[in-house]
Design a protein around this motif. Sequence first.
Motif, short mmCIF file in Angstrom:
data_model
loop_
_atom_site.label_atom_id
_atom_site.label_comp_id
_atom_site.label_asym_id
_atom_site.label_seq_id
_atom_site.Cartn_x
_atom_site.Cartn_y
_atom_site.Cartn_z
N ALA A 23 32.31 34.03 93.47
CA ALA A 23 33.01 35.28 93.17
C ALA A 23 32.41 35.96 91.93
O ALA A 23 32.23 37.18 91.92
CB ALA A 23 34.50 35.01 92.96
N ALA A 24 32.10 35.17 90.92
CA ALA A 24 31.48 35.73 89.72
C ALA A 24 30.11 36.30 90.04
O ALA A 24 29.74 37.37 89.54
CB ALA A 24 31.37 34.66 88.64
N THR A 25 29.36 35.62 90.88
CA THR A 25 28.04 36.11 91.28
C THR A 25 28.15 37.46 91.97
O THR A 25 27.41 38.40 91.65
CB THR A 25 27.34 35.09 92.20
OG1 THR A 25 27.17 33.86 91.50
CG2 THR A 25 25.98 35.60 92.65
N ALA A 26 29.07 37.58 92.91
CA ALA A 26 29.24 38.85 93.62
C ALA A 26 29.58 39.97 92.64
O ALA A 26 29.02 41.06 92.72
CB ALA A 26 30.32 38.71 94.69
N ARG A 27 30.46 39.69 91.71
CA ARG A 27 30.88 40.70 90.74
C ARG A 27 29.72 41.09 89.81
O ARG A 27 29.45 42.27 89.59
CB ARG A 27 32.08 40.19 89.93
CG ARG A 27 32.71 41.22 89.03
CD ARG A 27 33.97 40.71 88.35
NE ARG A 27 33.72 39.59 87.45
CZ ARG A 27 34.02 38.32 87.71
NH1 ARG A 27 34.60 37.97 88.84
NH2 ARG A 27 33.76 37.37 86.83
N LYS A 58 20.77 26.14 93.66
CA LYS A 58 19.47 25.74 93.12
C LYS A 58 18.59 26.93 92.75
O LYS A 58 17.73 26.82 91.88
CB LYS A 58 18.71 24.86 94.12
CG LYS A 58 19.47 23.63 94.56
CD LYS A 58 19.78 22.71 93.41
CE LYS A 58 20.49 21.47 93.90
NZ LYS A 58 21.50 20.99 92.99
N THR A 59 18.78 28.06 93.42
CA THR A 59 17.92 29.22 93.19
C THR A 59 18.76 30.49 93.09
O THR A 59 19.93 30.52 93.50
CB THR A 59 16.91 29.40 94.34
OG1 THR A 59 17.64 29.73 95.54
CG2 THR A 59 16.07 28.15 94.56
N LYS A 60 18.12 31.52 92.61
CA LYS A 60 18.79 32.82 92.54
C LYS A 60 19.09 33.33 93.95
O LYS A 60 20.12 33.95 94.19
CB LYS A 60 17.92 33.82 91.78
CG LYS A 60 18.67 35.03 91.31
CD LYS A 60 17.79 35.87 90.40
CE LYS A 60 18.62 36.79 89.55
NZ LYS A 60 17.77 37.60 88.66
N ASP A 61 18.20 33.04 94.90
CA ASP A 61 18.45 33.46 96.29
C ASP A 61 19.71 32.80 96.84
O ASP A 61 20.46 33.43 97.59
CB ASP A 61 17.26 33.14 97.19
CG ASP A 61 16.15 34.17 97.05
OD1 ASP A 61 16.32 35.17 96.32
OD2 ASP A 61 15.09 33.99 97.69
N ALA A 67 26.91 35.50 97.11
CA ALA A 67 27.52 36.82 96.91
C ALA A 67 27.74 37.50 98.26
O ALA A 67 28.79 38.11 98.49
CB ALA A 67 26.63 37.69 96.01
N LEU A 68 26.78 37.38 99.16
CA LEU A 68 26.94 37.98 100.49
C LEU A 68 28.08 37.30 101.25
O LEU A 68 28.82 37.96 101.99
CB LEU A 68 25.63 37.90 101.26
CG LEU A 68 24.54 38.84 100.75
CD1 LEU A 68 23.19 38.49 101.36
CD2 LEU A 68 24.90 40.29 101.04
N GLU A 69 28.23 36.01 101.08
CA GLU A 69 29.36 35.30 101.70
C GLU A 69 30.68 35.83 101.13
O GLU A 69 31.67 35.97 101.87
CB GLU A 69 29.24 33.80 101.47
CG GLU A 69 28.12 33.16 102.27
CD GLU A 69 27.82 31.71 101.85
OE1 GLU A 69 28.61 31.13 101.06
OE2 GLU A 69 26.79 31.19 102.29
N GLU A 70 30.70 36.14 99.84
CA GLU A 70 31.89 36.73 99.23
C GLU A 70 32.19 38.10 99.84
O GLU A 70 33.34 38.42 100.11
CB GLU A 70 31.70 36.88 97.71
CG GLU A 70 31.92 35.62 96.94
CD GLU A 70 33.36 35.16 97.00
OE1 GLU A 70 34.27 35.91 96.61
OE2 GLU A 70 33.59 34.02 97.42
N HIS A 71 31.15 38.90 100.04
CA HIS A 71 31.34 40.21 100.66
C HIS A 71 31.90 40.05 102.07
O HIS A 71 32.78 40.80 102.49
CB HIS A 71 30.04 41.01 100.68
CG HIS A 71 29.56 41.43 99.33
ND1 HIS A 71 30.34 42.13 98.44
CD2 HIS A 71 28.38 41.25 98.70
CE1 HIS A 71 29.67 42.36 97.34
NE2 HIS A 71 28.47 41.83 97.47
#
Length: 196
Positions: A23-27, A58-61, A67-71
């Motif tokens: 969630a933080a990543t998506a935001r 493990k990676t930024k990807d 984040a896409l899963e959060e969307h």
Amino acid sequence: MTDSTESRRPRASATAKRQRLAAATARVLHEQGVERTTIADIARAADVPAGNVYYYFKTKDELVEAALEEHTAHLNALTDRLDRLPDPRERLKGLITEWVAQRESTARYGCPTGTLATEIDKREGGLDAAAGRVIRQLLDWVEQQYRLLDAPDPAGRALALVGAYQGMSLLSNALRDPEIMTREGARLLRELDAPS
């Protein structure tokens, strides 16, 4: 053999922490973009030590995928809520109303999924297809509502509606004017009420 309460608790805590990081990543990606966002930014937003991020991603990807899963989860929650409305026209109006309700955030950062899709399209790694799936899911849901209304060319209407949203999001963001969302949302609502 069954899990004891003690052995389930760490897994539940780990799942909650991973969810908090996603969630933080998506935001943060929405607010800063992929290239400007660091692991430390995400850790700070999730209130976890930076080293913990690597335990889950493990990676930024992998963070972008989260984040896409959060969307996707947000879209599923929204369409599930709208599906409780008895009329497809009211569902579409609810979708537009939801878009307009996010006008301040959109004016500042753009559409969460649209801006992310545009940004990751320029990167290597194939994440653009994952972003496209989120947008395709929205298009399919909107098309289904038009089908239920027996509207002519439901696929074309869905594309026009979602395209109008992306356009008003882009203009609202570029001009830092949330009222573009308000005005264009009102126009879209009027079009839905107009006879076909």
